[in-house]
Design an enzyme around this catalytic site. Structure first.
Site, PDB file in Angstrom:
ATOM      1  N   LYS A 216       0.837  -1.208   0.000  1.00 47.52           N
ATOM      2  CA  LYS A 216       0.000   0.000   0.000  1.00 47.52           C
ATOM      3  C   LYS A 216       0.867   1.251   0.000  1.00 47.52           C
ATOM      4  CE  LYS A 216      -1.719   1.592   4.019  1.00 47.52           C
ATOM      5  NZ  LYS A 216      -1.511   3.025   4.312  1.00 47.52           N
ATOM      6  N   ASN A 217       1.852   1.299   0.899  1.00 49.79           N
ATOM      7  CA  ASN A 217       2.621   2.542   1.048  1.00 49.79           C
ATOM      8  C   ASN A 217       3.573   2.802  -0.117  1.00 49.79           C
ATOM      9  OD1 ASN A 217       1.294   3.110   3.367  1.00 49.79           O
ATOM     10  ND2 ASN A 217       3.022   2.704   4.753  1.00 49.79           N
TER      11      ASN A 217
ATOM     12  N   CYS B  77      -4.775  13.043  13.329  1.00 48.46           N
ATOM     13  CA  CYS B  77      -5.150  11.653  13.085  1.00 48.46           C
ATOM     14  C   CYS B  77      -4.933  10.872  14.365  1.00 48.46           C
ATOM     15  CB  CYS B  77      -4.369  11.059  11.935  1.00 48.46           C
ATOM     16  SG  CYS B  77      -2.730  10.548  12.373  1.00 48.46           S
TER      17      CYS B  77
ATOM     18  N   ARG C 111       0.953  14.624  13.353  1.00 44.49           N
ATOM     19  CA  ARG C 111       1.450  14.372  11.993  1.00 44.49           C
ATOM     20  C   ARG C 111       1.392  15.592  11.082  1.00 44.49           C
ATOM     21  NH1 ARG C 111      -0.439   8.396  10.213  1.00 44.49           N
ATOM     22  NH2 ARG C 111       1.254   8.539   8.732  1.00 44.49           N
TER      23      ARG C 111
ATOM     24  N   ASP D 169       5.302   0.864  12.189  1.00 43.24           N
ATOM     25  CA  ASP D 169       4.108   0.178  11.671  1.00 43.24           C
ATOM     26  C   ASP D 169       4.037  -1.288  12.088  1.00 43.24           C
ATOM     27  OD1 ASP D 169       3.150   2.445  10.511  1.00 43.24           O
ATOM     28  OD2 ASP D 169       3.626   1.901   8.444  1.00 43.24           O
TER      29      ASP D 169
ATOM     30  N   ARG E 253      -8.117  -0.680   5.280  1.00 42.78           N
ATOM     31  CA  ARG E 253      -7.268   0.327   4.633  1.00 42.78           C
ATOM     32  C   ARG E 253      -5.912  -0.268   4.270  1.00 42.78           C
ATOM     33  NH1 ARG E 253      -5.721   4.564   8.103  1.00 42.78           N
ATOM     34  NH2 ARG E 253      -4.343   4.899   6.367  1.00 42.78           N
TER      35      ARG E 253
HETATM   36  C1  UD1 Z   1       4.659   7.014   6.506  1.00 43.79           C
HETATM   37  C2  UD1 Z   1       3.801   5.781   6.309  1.00 43.79           C
HETATM   38  C3  UD1 Z   1       3.267   5.301   7.657  1.00 43.79           C
HETATM   39  C4  UD1 Z   1       4.408   5.111   8.663  1.00 43.79           C
HETATM   40  C5  UD1 Z   1       5.300   6.353   8.734  1.00 43.79           C
HETATM   41  C6  UD1 Z   1       6.534   6.136   9.591  1.00 43.79           C
HETATM   42  C7  UD1 Z   1       2.892   6.128   4.088  1.00 43.79           C
HETATM   43  C8  UD1 Z   1       1.702   6.431   3.252  1.00 43.79           C
HETATM   44  N1  UD1 Z   1       2.706   6.126   5.425  1.00 43.79           N
HETATM   45  O1  UD1 Z   1       3.804   8.023   7.042  1.00 43.79           O
HETATM   46  O2  UD1 Z   1       2.589   4.065   7.441  1.00 43.79           O
HETATM   47  O3  UD1 Z   1       3.864   4.876   9.940  1.00 43.79           O
HETATM   48  O4  UD1 Z   1       5.725   6.737   7.407  1.00 43.79           O
HETATM   49  O5  UD1 Z   1       7.263   5.064   9.114  1.00 43.79           O
HETATM   50  O6  UD1 Z   1       3.957   5.846   3.581  1.00 43.79           O
HETATM   51  N2  UD1 Z   1       6.800  14.866  10.690  1.00 43.79           N
HETATM   52  C9  UD1 Z   1       6.910  16.207  10.941  1.00 43.79           C
HETATM   53  N3  UD1 Z   1       6.735  17.077   9.904  1.00 43.79           N
HETATM   54  C10 UD1 Z   1       6.485  16.668   8.637  1.00 43.79           C
HETATM   55  C11 UD1 Z   1       6.391  15.290   8.387  1.00 43.79           C
HETATM   56  C12 UD1 Z   1       6.556  14.401   9.437  1.00 43.79           C
HETATM   57  O7  UD1 Z   1       7.131  16.618  12.070  1.00 43.79           O
HETATM   58  O8  UD1 Z   1       6.343  17.515   7.739  1.00 43.79           O
HETATM   59  C13 UD1 Z   1       6.983  13.878  11.795  1.00 43.79           C
HETATM   60  C14 UD1 Z   1       5.718  13.092  12.098  1.00 43.79           C
HETATM   61  O9  UD1 Z   1       4.860  13.759  12.984  1.00 43.79           O
HETATM   62  C15 UD1 Z   1       6.274  11.818  12.684  1.00 43.79           C
HETATM   63  C16 UD1 Z   1       7.597  11.637  11.931  1.00 43.79           C
HETATM   64  O10 UD1 Z   1       7.908  12.898  11.372  1.00 43.79           O
HETATM   65  O11 UD1 Z   1       6.564  11.984  14.048  1.00 43.79           O
HETATM   66  C17 UD1 Z   1       7.560  10.595  10.846  1.00 43.79           C
HETATM   67  O12 UD1 Z   1       6.445  10.817  10.012  1.00 43.79           O
HETATM   68  P1  UD1 Z   1       6.466  10.503   8.467  1.00 43.79           P
HETATM   69  O13 UD1 Z   1       7.650   9.698   8.101  1.00 43.79           O
HETATM   70  O14 UD1 Z   1       6.218  11.768   7.722  1.00 43.79           O
HETATM   71  O15 UD1 Z   1       5.179   9.595   8.311  1.00 43.79           O
HETATM   72  P2  UD1 Z   1       4.271   9.555   7.040  1.00 43.79           P
HETATM   73  O16 UD1 Z   1       5.103   9.810   5.845  1.00 43.79           O
HETATM   74  O17 UD1 Z   1       3.045  10.363   7.258  1.00 43.79           O
END
Ligand code: UD1
Length: 418
Positions: free
Chosen positions: A22-23, A116, A121, A304, A396
């Site tokens: 999925k990801n 969420c 996030r 995850d 999902r």
């Molecule tokens: C992706 C995965 C999700 C997984 C996560 C961490 C997808 C669609 N989803 O989510 O399944 O749990 O990686 O492996 O691929 N953060 C910030 N600012 C930002 C972006 C992130 O502070 O602009 C922080 C987040 O709050 C979190 C951390 O960085 O604490 C990691 O998040 P991130 O890697 O961005 O997760 P996703 O990409 O949303």
């Protein structure tokens, strides 16, 4: 609303197949927006999030055809660059449309995803990166409005190695003028899969899978044909399913190099995990030993898989400590596991799990995708009947989970609630 009903206590035996990730499929589908024409993606899991991307692409004006695990996206008629709140609120990854739309059309208007279940996030790092590439960004009525006649290459240091942030910026950079360097980039295998597809589109990318990614921008890109990588989190969930039931299970399509941290921890706990020609095989004694984990970015232990591993530790011999380092609020499965008899205490970001000899089935419900998976795993090992409600979370991320588990000996069915 449907629920999953499990009669626990059956050892899983046989082979269970892994679906496409999925990801990986989510960014790959948004990447089609970077070129004009028909892209073809194979090994796409049939999941609610994938249907949401298809709807979004159609809202942008693309034509989308799905056929038995393959998707064709024709982007020649894309006219709109707006991702509406109604869809974005159901899937945070919709934000992955921002980079491709802005890079190709010079303008994008994407709803902010909002909070969420597993924490705030934010997407500040996505926006900061796009600004460094020359985008003007405004927030208006809950929407991010981004404009740039043409993005320009930049050196971008990500404060955190955000996965979707890295993907968004890597996609945007493929059409920027000049070179972009992403430092402290995420190294997840899904980023490598996306880079491979972008390279097929004509992009020049080096270093995907390391913390420094270099992208040379092109004037235009062409459509791709690509096969989505296997889902390492689904594979990991099945490995834990084999281990928690004291089973003997082959997870076909699972790749060891995607799951090294999990496999190391399963072995440390006493399970035998071996690579076979077709995937990974797991077998486990009746009771495993407690081990500690700390979640981290790839190649560390994946957040995850934290909830699923906790279900396993609930039944292990001894006490384990599980520290969640990636998300601030990812222990919501704990109270449900406690209702099944687990002995868990939380102290800040750390859960202390004292293994018990047995769990007892109960009606439970989950608040996010991986938490739901952990309750299914606990149910497979528990005595009596477990009913998992709110399974739209499970849907999902897990394709036909109950059918796959029945085929290896689980007693599990989907029941339409009254
Ligand atoms: C992706 C995965 C999700 C997984 C996560 C961490 C997808 C669609 N989803 O989510 O399944 O749990 O990686 O492996 O691929 N953060 C910030 N600012 C930002 C972006 C992130 O502070 O602009 C922080 C987040 O709050 C979190 C951390 O960085 O604490 C990691 O998040 P991130 O890697 O961005 O997760 P996703 O990409 O949303």
């Amino acid at each position: 609303m449907d629920k999953i009903v499990i009669q626990g206590g059956r050892r899983l035996r046989g082979s269970v197949p892994v679906s496409g990730a999925k990801n990986a499929a989510l960014p790959l589908l948004f990447a089609t927006l970077l070129g004009s024409g028909v892209s073809r993606l194979q090994n796409v899991p049939e999941l609610r999030d994938i249907r949401t991307v298809a709807k979004l692409l159609q809202i942008f004006g693309a034509e989308v055809r799905c056929d038995d695990g393959s998707m064709e996206v024709d982007t020649r008629s894309v006219l709109s660059v707006e991702a509406p709140y109604e869809l974005v609120k159901t899937m945070r990854a919709s934000v992955l449309s921002l980079g491709p739309l802005l890079a190709r059309f010079g303008h994008a208007r994407v709803s902010l995803p909002g909070g969420c279940a597993i924490g705030a996030r934010p997407i500040n790092l996505h926006l900061k990166g796009l600004e460094a590439m020359g985008a003007e960004i405004e927030l208006d009525h809950g929407y991010v409005e981004a404009r740039a006649a043409r993005l320009k290459g930049a050196r971008i240091y990500l404060d955190l190695p955000t996965v979707t942030g890295t993907e968004n910026l890597m996609m945007a950079a493929t059409l920027a003028r000049g070179e972009t360097v992403l430092e402290n980039a995420a190294c997840e295998p899904e980023i490598v899969d996306l880079a491979e597809a972008l390279i097929k589109m004509g992009a020049t990318i080096e270093g995907a899978g390391t913390d420094t990614i270099r992208i040379q921008g092109a004037d235009d890109l062409v459509p791709y044909e690509h096969k989505t990588m296997p889902d390492r989190i689904e594979a990991g969930t099945f490995l834990v399913a084999g281990a928690i039931t004291g089973g003997d299970l082959t997870v076909t399509g699972a790749r060891e190099r995607h799951l090294e941290a999990l496999i190391a921890k399963l072995r440390e706990a006493g399970a035998a995990v071996t690579e076979t020609g077709s995937g990974l095989h797991v077998s486990a004694p009746e009771r495993l030993s407690a081990v500690d984990i700390k979640t981290s970015y790839h190649p560390g232990f994946p957040t995850d898989m934290q909830a699923q591993f906790m279900a396993l530790m609930c039944l292990a011999e001894g006490t384990s400590l599980i520290r969640e380092n990636v998300f601030e609020n990812r222990f919501m499965h704990v109270c449900e596991l406690q209702r099944m008899g687990a002995d868990i205490t939380i102290d800040g970001h750390t859960a202390k799990i004292k293994g018990v000899e047995s769990l007892c089935g109960a009606p439970v419900m989950a608040t996010d995708l991986r938490a739901s998976a952990s309750l299914v795993l606990a149910g497979l090992a528990a005595e009596n009947t477990t009913e998992v409600a709110r399974i739209y979370h499970l849907d999902r991320g897990y394709e036909k989970i109950e059918r796959k588990l029945v085929a290896v000996g689980a007693s599990i069915e989907r029941v339409a609630a009254d």
